[in-house]
Design a protein around this motif. Sequence first.
Motif, PDB file in Angstrom:
ATOM      1  N   GLY A 191      -0.756   7.973  -7.364  1.00  0.00           N
ATOM      2  CA  GLY A 191      -2.061   7.551  -6.716  1.00  0.00           C
ATOM      3  C   GLY A 191      -1.727   7.172  -5.175  1.00  0.00           C
ATOM      4  O   GLY A 191      -0.513   6.859  -4.848  1.00  0.00           O
ATOM      5  N   LYS A 192      -2.787   6.891  -4.415  1.00  0.00           N
ATOM      6  CA  LYS A 192      -2.423   6.239  -3.083  1.00  0.00           C
ATOM      7  C   LYS A 192      -3.384   4.919  -3.051  1.00  0.00           C
ATOM      8  O   LYS A 192      -4.450   5.097  -3.055  1.00  0.00           O
ATOM      9  CB  LYS A 192      -3.107   7.127  -2.116  1.00  0.00           C
ATOM     10  CG  LYS A 192      -2.851   6.717  -0.725  1.00  0.00           C
ATOM     11  CD  LYS A 192      -3.147   7.641   0.380  1.00  0.00           C
ATOM     12  CE  LYS A 192      -2.647   7.098   1.892  1.00  0.00           C
ATOM     13  NZ  LYS A 192      -3.046   8.253   2.679  1.00  0.00           N
ATOM     14  N   LEU A 193      -2.627   3.819  -2.715  1.00  0.00           N
ATOM     15  CA  LEU A 193      -3.216   2.711  -2.738  1.00  0.00           C
ATOM     16  C   LEU A 193      -3.484   2.375  -0.931  1.00  0.00           C
ATOM     17  O   LEU A 193      -2.421   2.294  -0.362  1.00  0.00           O
ATOM     18  CB  LEU A 193      -2.228   1.529  -3.163  1.00  0.00           C
ATOM     19  CG  LEU A 193      -2.820  -0.015  -3.437  1.00  0.00           C
ATOM     20  CD1 LEU A 193      -4.144   0.083  -4.354  1.00  0.00           C
ATOM     21  CD2 LEU A 193      -1.730  -0.834  -3.958  1.00  0.00           C
TER      22      LEU A 193
ATOM     23  N   GLY B 201      -6.975  -1.807  -0.599  1.00  0.00           N
ATOM     24  CA  GLY B 201      -7.622  -2.262  -2.019  1.00  0.00           C
ATOM     25  C   GLY B 201      -8.100  -1.450  -3.095  1.00  0.00           C
ATOM     26  O   GLY B 201      -8.909  -1.722  -3.592  1.00  0.00           O
ATOM     27  N   VAL B 202      -7.867  -0.074  -2.539  1.00  0.00           N
ATOM     28  CA  VAL B 202      -8.508   0.999  -3.585  1.00  0.00           C
ATOM     29  C   VAL B 202      -7.467   2.039  -3.984  1.00  0.00           C
ATOM     30  O   VAL B 202      -6.578   2.269  -3.081  1.00  0.00           O
ATOM     31  CB  VAL B 202      -9.737   1.772  -2.803  1.00  0.00           C
ATOM     32  CG1 VAL B 202     -10.284   2.943  -3.504  1.00  0.00           C
ATOM     33  CG2 VAL B 202     -10.918   0.949  -2.246  1.00  0.00           C
ATOM     34  N   LEU B 203      -7.299   2.152  -5.239  1.00  0.00           N
ATOM     35  CA  LEU B 203      -6.220   3.284  -5.649  1.00  0.00           C
ATOM     36  C   LEU B 203      -7.142   4.608  -6.053  1.00  0.00           C
ATOM     37  O   LEU B 203      -8.055   4.771  -6.648  1.00  0.00           O
ATOM     38  CB  LEU B 203      -6.091   2.706  -7.297  1.00  0.00           C
ATOM     39  CG  LEU B 203      -4.957   3.766  -7.864  1.00  0.00           C
ATOM     40  CD1 LEU B 203      -3.474   3.763  -7.089  1.00  0.00           C
ATOM     41  CD2 LEU B 203      -4.438   3.140  -9.379  1.00  0.00           C
TER      42      LEU B 203
ATOM     43  N   SER C 188       0.744  -0.959  -0.155  1.00  0.00           N
ATOM     44  CA  SER C 188      -0.075  -0.069  -0.059  1.00  0.00           C
ATOM     45  C   SER C 188       0.880   1.338   0.070  1.00  0.00           C
ATOM     46  O   SER C 188       2.289   1.326   0.130  1.00  0.00           O
ATOM     47  CB  SER C 188      -0.924   0.085   1.263  1.00  0.00           C
ATOM     48  OG  SER C 188      -0.251   0.107   2.461  1.00  0.00           O
ATOM     49  N   GLY C 189       0.251   2.224  -0.097  1.00  0.00           N
ATOM     50  CA  GLY C 189       1.082   3.702  -0.264  1.00  0.00           C
ATOM     51  C   GLY C 189       1.145   4.331  -1.460  1.00  0.00           C
ATOM     52  O   GLY C 189       0.106   4.166  -2.279  1.00  0.00           O
ATOM     53  N   ILE C 190       2.104   5.418  -1.607  1.00  0.00           N
ATOM     54  CA  ILE C 190       2.052   6.185  -2.823  1.00  0.00           C
ATOM     55  C   ILE C 190       2.241   5.005  -3.898  1.00  0.00           C
ATOM     56  O   ILE C 190       3.633   4.418  -3.939  1.00  0.00           O
ATOM     57  CB  ILE C 190       2.925   7.259  -2.731  1.00  0.00           C
ATOM     58  CG1 ILE C 190       2.233   8.256  -1.908  1.00  0.00           C
ATOM     59  CG2 ILE C 190       3.106   7.992  -3.903  1.00  0.00           C
ATOM     60  CD1 ILE C 190       0.637   8.724  -1.931  1.00  0.00           C
ATOM     61  N   VAL C 191       1.889   5.399  -5.423  1.00  0.00           N
ATOM     62  CA  VAL C 191       2.380   4.704  -6.630  1.00  0.00           C
ATOM     63  C   VAL C 191       2.235   5.454  -7.778  1.00  0.00           C
ATOM     64  O   VAL C 191       1.408   6.345  -7.623  1.00  0.00           O
ATOM     65  CB  VAL C 191       1.498   3.421  -6.780  1.00  0.00           C
ATOM     66  CG1 VAL C 191       1.491   2.320  -5.574  1.00  0.00           C
ATOM     67  CG2 VAL C 191      -0.089   3.863  -6.784  1.00  0.00           C
ATOM     68  N   ARG C 192       2.952   5.215  -8.632  1.00  0.00           N
ATOM     69  CA  ARG C 192       3.068   5.624 -10.059  1.00  0.00           C
ATOM     70  C   ARG C 192       1.924   4.851 -10.935  1.00  0.00           C
ATOM     71  O   ARG C 192       1.849   3.826 -10.869  1.00  0.00           O
ATOM     72  CB  ARG C 192       4.220   5.833 -10.817  1.00  0.00           C
ATOM     73  CG  ARG C 192       5.292   6.579 -10.389  1.00  0.00           C
ATOM     74  CD  ARG C 192       6.592   6.402 -11.301  1.00  0.00           C
ATOM     75  NE  ARG C 192       7.314   4.941 -10.451  1.00  0.00           N
ATOM     76  CZ  ARG C 192       8.086   4.019 -11.547  1.00  0.00           C
ATOM     77  NH1 ARG C 192       8.165   4.531 -12.579  1.00  0.00           N
ATOM     78  NH2 ARG C 192       8.518   3.261 -10.961  1.00  0.00           N
ATOM     79  N   VAL C 193       0.967   5.671 -11.340  1.00  0.00           N
ATOM     80  CA  VAL C 193       0.053   5.096 -12.182  1.00  0.00           C
ATOM     81  C   VAL C 193       0.259   5.167 -13.724  1.00  0.00           C
ATOM     82  O   VAL C 193       0.468   6.561 -14.253  1.00  0.00           O
ATOM     83  CB  VAL C 193      -1.496   5.590 -11.823  1.00  0.00           C
ATOM     84  CG1 VAL C 193      -2.425   4.823 -12.631  1.00  0.00           C
ATOM     85  CG2 VAL C 193      -1.541   5.559 -10.393  1.00  0.00           C
TER      86      VAL C 193
END
Length: 290
Positions: A275-277, A280-282, A259-264
């Motif tokens: 985004g922030k995961l 289970g939700v982006l 979980s946490g910050i991700v590049r989309v």
Amino acid sequence: MLGFLNLNKPFDWTSHDCVARVRKLLRLKRVGHAGTLDPAATGVLPIALGRATRLLQYLPENKAYKATIRLGVQTTTDDLQGEIITSQPCPGMNFADVKTAMSQFQGKIEQIPPIYSAIQVDGKRLYDLARKGEIVEVPKRTVEIFHTEILDWRDGDFPELDVAIACGSGTYIRAIARDLGAILETGGTLAALVRTASSGFNLTDSLTLTDLEIQLQTETFQPSIPDVALQHIPSVTLPDISAQKWCQGQKMPLTLDFSGIVRVYDPEACLLGIGKLQDGVLIPTTVLKT
């Protein structure tokens, strides 16, 4: 425009001066920078162009410097730009003592920022207070030094030490110079500073303002794609339909083992944003493409 300029900041320019010059050269309104450099410092100044200004908050914070520390001198600003407070030759300085003292700047340490700095106390910049002659208590802060390496040592009445320093955000190299001089009881000040790495960019890949002007004249300038500076952030790829909905601000169900910050990204490997995961939700936090 969307990207970064890895600028080699010239001596005696403020970071704001550099942003203003880049804005004029590129005829671009949205320009910002990461990690302010003092006018007397040179080296890596990451500059965000266009929509990339929205990504500045996600850049890695670690930095690296090459510093020259002069012993026997203490100044008001902790570098050679300030007024001299004390100047006492120390020709007999033992290099072994200097190495021992320098070894204390390792790991997490407490540091008092220079009184001439941009830090705010009660809503006012320290350098503004210092220029007015107001005396304020500068709070200590915890900073992290990852690595130091002595590169050169020059004897003399005012011996100088060249040192490479890798550190975390908020570290003042001027304060290290001052504190090293205090430990050695000689006084110390920063004589020169080059930032060799910052926010994922390195000096070897940087451009001077002259380089930038030439590349613009020859129509060869290409900004660094945001991905270069965001490699420390994990990435996810969304199918076309989900990518479109996410760019419109909709949350997307996505189950991963972290979980946490991700590049989309979309299926064509185009960066859509950050985004922030969570659970289970982006969740969209910074959308670059609409």
